[in-house]
Design an enzyme around this catalytic site. Structure first.
Site, PDB file in Angstrom:
ATOM      1  N   GLU A  46      -7.334  -3.486  -9.972  1.00 39.43           N
ATOM      2  CA  GLU A  46      -8.770  -3.456  -9.707  1.00 39.43           C
ATOM      3  C   GLU A  46      -9.489  -2.463 -10.624  1.00 39.43           C
ATOM      4  O   GLU A  46     -10.598  -2.744 -11.108  1.00 39.43           O
ATOM      5  CB  GLU A  46      -9.030  -3.074  -8.246  1.00 39.43           C
ATOM      6  CG  GLU A  46      -8.440  -4.045  -7.235  1.00 39.43           C
ATOM      7  CD  GLU A  46      -7.043  -3.650  -6.758  1.00 39.43           C
ATOM      8  OE1 GLU A  46      -6.733  -3.899  -5.585  1.00 39.43           O
ATOM      9  OE2 GLU A  46      -6.267  -3.099  -7.590  1.00 39.43           O
ATOM     10  N   CYS A  69      -5.718  -1.217  -2.111  1.00 36.08           N
ATOM     11  CA  CYS A  69      -5.187  -0.080  -1.353  1.00 36.08           C
ATOM     12  C   CYS A  69      -6.328   0.763  -0.789  1.00 36.08           C
ATOM     13  O   CYS A  69      -7.425   0.819  -1.344  1.00 36.08           O
ATOM     14  CB  CYS A  69      -4.258   0.765  -2.216  1.00 36.08           C
ATOM     15  SG  CYS A  69      -5.040   1.510  -3.666  1.00 36.08           S
ATOM     16  N   ALA A 156      36.602 -16.568 -14.339  1.00 33.41           N
ATOM     17  CA  ALA A 156      37.469 -15.821 -15.250  1.00 33.41           C
ATOM     18  C   ALA A 156      38.850 -16.455 -15.234  1.00 33.41           C
ATOM     19  O   ALA A 156      39.233 -17.112 -14.258  1.00 33.41           O
ATOM     20  CB  ALA A 156      37.566 -14.350 -14.824  1.00 33.41           C
TER      21      ALA A 156
END
Length: 355
Positions: A46, A69, A156
């Site tokens: 903002e 906030c 593997a």
């Protein structure tokens, strides 16, 4: 709001531990300012948008991907900046579940006479911030497991040899998954076998993730490559274990964890990681640790890179998961399937039976 989410995504690899947020300021049909949050401790979306708009912010509509906030953290509250700029209307995609905000920002704007709407494209904010939202709501990180296998599901050879199953394009794609994460988790077996760096390479601007190794018995050698690379490292050992690297590398953090049966208490580990503000946890581990996370239902997302190759029945499986009956199988929801180089990338979400 779609443009605001595009802006928010520009902070994908840099905002940890903060959420990815974008903001757009509009006068009638004209964009007068836009911004996104780039670094924790830096200006919020903002503020960047207001600075870009200048005096044109007065009377504008602000489109913000997450509730502004209302508290003082490392920066002043964004709702006060919007009020001071005299914006007319604020459209919020999602209310912030952070207890420090949690509707207070929206209420403060309304108390100041600003019209507020919420809920527009909230699902896009959810997708962009799975880790931050999980940490706020569930007090644990969002856990993403990355795996690579052959077409017959092997990771593997019987000897432990695993480099390389997938091609260079897929391996570079993995770097993007690492880059967006707060932390990388692996086990002592992987460190011993592969001696990885566990960092992000070839991505550009990025906040390097914390490297975390689950090493219950303290058997990782102090000469391991990861100790020679700059960045935060956390080693997780069983209670009472005093590893060699604690003496050789005093800067390395060592956390002792109680055992939960055979394995370390992984649920408690996730709580500790939330406490140090880990949002997205990227896991690259062997069959034992991966299987333990599945058993404890600590997986939110799988990303599997599958190579067009067969490694045979003697090779190692994706994870140790001793299921016996068909009804025990874990159902997955495939949300993305695409070709990456010569390999296939599958993204899937688990459907736990308790849900």
């Amino acid at each position: 709001m779609a443009r605001a989410h595009q802006l928010a995504a520009l902070g994908l690899n840099t905002t940890n531990p903060n959420p990815r947020v974008g903001c757009l300021l509009v006068q009638e049909d004209r964009v007068v300012g836009e911004g996104f949050h780039k670094w924790a401790g830096g200006p919020h979306a903002e503020i960047n948008a207001l600075n870009a708009a200048g005096g044109d912010a007065k009377g504008a509509t602000a489109y913000v991907t997450l509730e502004p906030c209302s508290h003082f953290g490392k920066t002043p509250p964004c709702c006060e900046a919007l009020i001071d700029a005299a914006v007319k209307r604020v459209v919020v995609a999602l209310e912030d579940p952070n207890p420090a905000v949690s509707g207070r920002g929206i209420q403060r704007l309304r108390d100041a006479g600003i019209e507020v709407q919420s809920g527009l494209l909230a699902e896009d904010t959810e997708r962009l911030n799975p880790g931050f939202l999980m940490r706020m709501r569930e007090k644990r990180p969002y856990i993403r497991i990355k795996m690579a296998s052959s077409l017959d599901g092997r990771t593997a050879m019987a000897s432990g040899e695993s480099q390389w199953i997938t091609g260079p394009t897929a391996r570079q794609d993995v770097q993007q998954l690492r880059a967006r994460s707060s932390a990388l988790l692996t086990g002592a077996g992987t460190v011993t076998a592969d001696n990885p760096s566990l960092n992000v390479r070839g991505i550009g601007e990025v906040k390097q993730p914390i490297r975390i190794v689950l090493d219950p018995d303290g058997r990782v050698e102090a000469s391991a490559k990861l100790f020679s690379i700059e960045g935060r490292i956390i080693m997780i050992v069983a209670e009472g274990v005093s590893p060699q690297y604690k003496m050789v590398h005093p800067e390395v953090e060592v956390i002792e964890l109680e055992k939960n049966g055979v394995h370390l208490n992984l649920s408690r580990l996730m709580e500790k990681l939330a406490e140090i503000e880990v949002n997205e946890l990227h896991v690259e581990a062997g069959a034992t640790l991966t299987g333990a996370l599945v058993e404890q239902q600590l997986v939110d997302e799988w990303v599997l890179y599958m190579a067009p190759a067969l490694m045979g029945s003697e090779a190692r499986p994706l994870f140790n998961l001793p299921l016996q009956e068909m009804e025990e199988k874990l159902q997955l929801n495939i949300v993305d399937l695409r070709k990456v180089g010569h390999d296939i990338r599958i993204t899937a979400l688990p459907h736990w039976k308790s849900e």
